[in-house]
Enzyme design. Structure first.
Site, PDB file in Angstrom:
ATOM      1  N   TYR A 142      36.759  35.906  42.281  1.00 51.88           N
ATOM      2  CA  TYR A 142      37.252  34.584  42.692  1.00 51.88           C
ATOM      3  C   TYR A 142      36.152  33.527  42.612  1.00 51.88           C
ATOM      4  O   TYR A 142      36.425  32.332  42.701  1.00 51.88           O
ATOM      5  CB  TYR A 142      37.815  34.624  44.115  1.00 51.88           C
ATOM      6  N   LYS A 193      36.817  50.249  41.000  1.00 55.26           N
ATOM      7  CA  LYS A 193      37.306  50.838  39.752  1.00 55.26           C
ATOM      8  C   LYS A 193      36.090  51.229  38.916  1.00 55.26           C
ATOM      9  O   LYS A 193      35.852  50.677  37.830  1.00 55.26           O
ATOM     10  CB  LYS A 193      38.198  49.833  39.011  1.00 55.26           C
ATOM     11  N   ASP A 226      43.246  51.788  42.530  1.00 51.70           N
ATOM     12  CA  ASP A 226      44.670  52.025  42.236  1.00 51.70           C
ATOM     13  C   ASP A 226      45.166  53.278  42.962  1.00 51.70           C
ATOM     14  O   ASP A 226      46.250  53.286  43.545  1.00 51.70           O
ATOM     15  CB  ASP A 226      44.929  52.114  40.726  1.00 51.70           C
ATOM     16  N   ASP A 250      42.100  41.755  48.706  1.00 49.15           N
ATOM     17  CA  ASP A 250      43.195  40.805  48.846  1.00 49.15           C
ATOM     18  C   ASP A 250      44.524  41.559  48.752  1.00 49.15           C
ATOM     19  O   ASP A 250      45.423  41.404  49.592  1.00 49.15           O
ATOM     20  CB  ASP A 250      43.076  39.786  47.691  1.00 49.15           C
ATOM     21  N   ASP A 254      47.016  43.108  52.087  1.00 46.28           N
ATOM     22  CA  ASP A 254      48.410  42.673  52.233  1.00 46.28           C
ATOM     23  C   ASP A 254      49.353  43.867  52.220  1.00 46.28           C
ATOM     24  O   ASP A 254      50.345  43.899  52.949  1.00 46.28           O
ATOM     25  CB  ASP A 254      48.793  41.691  51.112  1.00 46.28           C
TER      26      ASP A 254
END
Ligand code: NAD
Length: 369
Positions: A142, A193, A226, A250, A254
């Site tokens: 970001y 990852k 993942d 993020d 959630d």
């Protein structure tokens, strides 16, 4: 801690409504537990814009940097939608996060038994769930440069964002996760990852370095993000603390939030660089926004904000037992069947107001003495 200080920034919409209930809980601690907080209040977001023409004044920013804890309600609302980007209410919150260097975002996913039916997962998977996601908040894709949308060589365009992490950025958020784990179940799972991203390889190596050199007593595991997402919905209770980067955090936070039901129940904390006493600067806030659709109606659920204060008791004031007291008061009120409108099931019933919920929690606190 001598003379612990709190700056309350209630903000906009339901922010002041839910914060009034937190204020009652803070005052309860002064009156009934002899734990007196030095509380000041100020404006942020649209409320600050209305008075000062900016969403956060320099004076308020200076106050936020000088207190032990900032408690924030929520900012924003339709009234401010057309304002220039530089003075939008959200800019006040972003400035706080930036100048307090709040790099570690703590999002607990805790499922109260009484609300287990609200989860989209089966009750036995979520009942009693208590995990903490630590998301790196100030680095990664970001913020990384280069970024932008550029013309490419074939007459089209290319959009670029850069995932970038330094040793120190990874180590400090890893430390934050290990510290938390020591106060909880003593387990950290780090997610990245590393199979396809160099920044993921560095992440794994640096988290491992911090573990081996500074926190060998905490159990550490690694998971690809993942696979972590899959495990979060398959068997979330296997986790204690999860630490991950800004982007994965993020999404994963959630996902974890939804395991527990309503937005009106979710607290959060953001911890930053050490202050003059060596303690992390800290801002506590509910996950929800200013809920303009219900502002002023008495329908807001104050529990997310009250649980945010409980997090402050635990993580900034070293009052873990008192945090448990607040959490158990909330739990017992919910178990008694009392609900604000957002927690009403399909069978209905009569919801209580924001103030009634706050008063019931105070009564439950009294009963805990
Ligand atoms: P929101 O979280 O304000 O509301 C989403 C839905 O959840 C609404 O239906 C609302 O009524 C309900 N809800 C939220 N909190 C509740 C509570 N405590 N009790 C009962 N119901 C609750 O999100 P939104 O509608 O997308 O945004 C509204 C405004 O809030 C926007 O201006 C947005 O920018 C701002 N916002 C601020 C923050 C923050 O201050 N950290 C976070 C998110 C959104």
């Amino acid at each position: 801690m001598a003379n612990p200080s709190i700056l309350i920034l209630a903000g906009d919409g339901i922010g002041p409504e839910v914060m009034s209930e937190v204020r009652k809980v803070i005052d309860w601690f002064g009156a009934k537990r002899k734990i007196k907080f030095n509380v000041s209040e100020d404006l942020v977001g649209g409320a600050a814009y209305d008075v000062h023409g900016v969403p956060l004044t320099d004076e308020t920013m200076a106050k936020a940097l000088s207190v032990d804890v900032v408690l924030l309600g929520a900012v924003g609302g339709p009234k401010y939608d057309k304002l220039d980007f530089s003075v939008k209410p959200e800019r006040g919150l972003l400035r706080l996060r930036k100048e307090m260097e709040l790099f570690s975002n703590l999002r607990p996913a805790q499922c109260f038994d009484a609300l287990a039916d609200f989860s989209s997962l089966k009750k036995d998977i979520v009942a009693g769930l208590d995990i903490m996601i630590v998301r790196e908040l100030t680095g990664g894709v970001y913020f990384g440069e280069p970024r932008g949308i550029f013309p490419d060589n074939e007459g089209g365009r290319v959009g670029i964002n850069t995932q970038r992490y330094t040793t120190e950025e990874i180590r400090r958020v890893a430390r934050s996760a290990f510290e938390l784990a020591r106060r909880r179940g003593n387990k950290v799972c780090s997610m990245e990852k590393a199979n396809v991203m160099e920044s993921g390889i560095l992440w794994r190596e640096e988290v491992t370095w911090v573990h081996e050199n500074e926190y060998p007593d905490v159990e550490l595991s690694h998971m690809y993000a993942d696979a972590g997402a899959m495990q979060l919905v398959r068997w979330p209770k296997q986790f204690d603390v999860i630490v991950t980067d800004n982007l994965f955090g993020d999404i994963l936070s959630d996902t974890a939030a939804m395991l527990t039901g309503s937005l009106g129940m979710l607290p959060s904390a953001s911890l930053g660089a050490p202050d003059k006493n060596g303690r992390p600067k800290a801002l506590y806030e509910p996950v929800h926004g200013s809920a303009p659709d219900i502002a002023g109606t008495g329908k807001a659920n104050p529990i997310a904000c009250i649980l945010s204060f409980a997090m402050a008791l635990r993580y900034s004031f070293d009052l873990g037992d008192e945090a448990v007291r607040v959490e158990q008061a909330v739990e017992s009120v919910l178990a008694s069947g009392l609900r604000t409108a957002d927690l009403m099931g399909p069978d209905g019933g009569k919801p209580v107001s924001t103030t009634e919920m706050g008063d019931a929690i105070l009564k439950a606190l009294d009963a805990s003495l």
